[in-house]
Enzyme design. Structure first.
Site, PDB file in Angstrom:
ATOM      1  N   CYS A 189      -0.451   3.917  -6.373  1.00  0.00           N
ATOM      2  CA  CYS A 189      -1.578   3.227  -5.753  1.00  0.00           C
ATOM      3  C   CYS A 189      -1.629   1.718  -6.016  1.00  0.00           C
ATOM      4  O   CYS A 189      -1.876   1.474  -7.346  1.00  0.00           O
ATOM      5  CB  CYS A 189      -2.975   3.734  -5.582  1.00  0.00           C
ATOM      6  SG  CYS A 189      -4.019   2.994  -4.434  1.00  0.00           S
ATOM      7  N   CYS A 218       0.842  -1.142   0.180  1.00  0.00           N
ATOM      8  CA  CYS A 218      -0.140  -0.100  -0.072  1.00  0.00           C
ATOM      9  C   CYS A 218       0.810   1.223  -0.144  1.00  0.00           C
ATOM     10  O   CYS A 218       1.788   1.491   0.909  1.00  0.00           O
ATOM     11  CB  CYS A 218      -0.879   0.080   1.333  1.00  0.00           C
ATOM     12  SG  CYS A 218      -1.889   1.384   1.548  1.00  0.00           S
TER      13      CYS A 218
END
Length: 259
Positions: free
Chosen positions: A184, A75
């Site tokens: 992302c 992440c």
């Protein structure tokens, strides 16, 4: 080095980090992997640094209870906001994921690149330190508001997704970018949609392969590879296992568990 059959732990704010898991699994098929999707708390990009650190510690402790030998923070927001604290607190190697700005800057002909990321990543101190190294290149930052939530809801190909992507990418195209960095781990699932919008000459870069190679390097140098035959990965989620199963094409075990 001796073999080490403990699993590799991977966590993300939701299902997006499965794009990172996939790259690791392809490169290291004999390694057992445990994936943790904290979808109940997605997206991390709109949370405070303190909240992101607390959630990252909670996820780490879950994976350490599973006896993981290495933890991949799949992440961008958690990496840029929490990985330093994780490394200080826990005695296990961590591999983070950052926007792959360096290859984009190195190869750009126009010296203008775009980055599509979460607010949490673009606001982080680590991200600002990274882009400060590349002052000769214009970096156009775009927060992908709403994209993670649509992916988490299984709406990758929805009209709303198409509309949002057009609104975020059109200004970059007009600014003459020749590289788009996906900042992302959820966003690689949007590549087919993005390719329909971008001109062919604009290259898309994500971090999956780089993270997989770094995982391989750390295992070789410090931890040891699994001696087991190809093993079945395990996936945990704390909400809506249906979407995670669909993104994995119903090939693997998905356990829905509150954590």
């Amino acid at each position: 080095m001796n073999s080490n059959n403990q699993p590799i732990g991977i966590f993300d704010s939701g299902i997006g980090g499965t794009s990172i898991w996939s790259a690791i699994h392809q490169l290291l098929p004999n390694e057992k992997t445990i994936y943790l999707a904290d979808s109940k708390n997605a997206p991390y990009g709109q949370k405070s640094k303190e909240e992101i650190i607390a959630l990252s510690m909670k996820n780490t402790e879950f994976l350490l209870e599973m006896n993981c030998k290495l933890i991949v923070v799949a992440c961008n927001t958690a990496t840029t906001n929490a990985i330093q604290e994780l490394r200080l607190k826990y005695d296990v190697p961590f591999i983070g994921i950052e926007p792959a700005i360096k290859p984009a800057v190195t190869n750009s002909k126009t010296q203008i690149i775009g980055i599509l990321a979460t607010q949490g990543t673009l606001n982080s101190e680590l991200f600002h330190k990274t882009i400060a190294k590349y002052q000769d290149t214009q970096i156009i930052e775009q927060v992908g508001h709403g994209l993670v939530q649509l992916i988490e809801n299984g709406e990758i190909n929805s009209p709303e997704m198409t509309q949002l992507l057009h609104s975020y990418l059109t200004p970059m195209i007009k600014a003459n970018i020749d590289y788009l960095v996906l900042g992302c781990s959820h966003f690689p699932y949007l590549i087919p949609q993005i390719k329909k919008i971008l001109p062919e000459h604009i290259q898309i870069i994500d971090s999956g392969q780089a993270v997989a190679k770094q995982t391989q390097k750390i295992l070789a140098e410090r931890i040891g590879f699994s001696s087991a035959e190809k093993t079945e990965p395990i996936f945990y989620t704390n909400i809506n296992s249906k979407v995670l199963k669909e993104i994995l094409e119903n090939k693997y075990t998905v356990i829905e568990k509150d954590f």
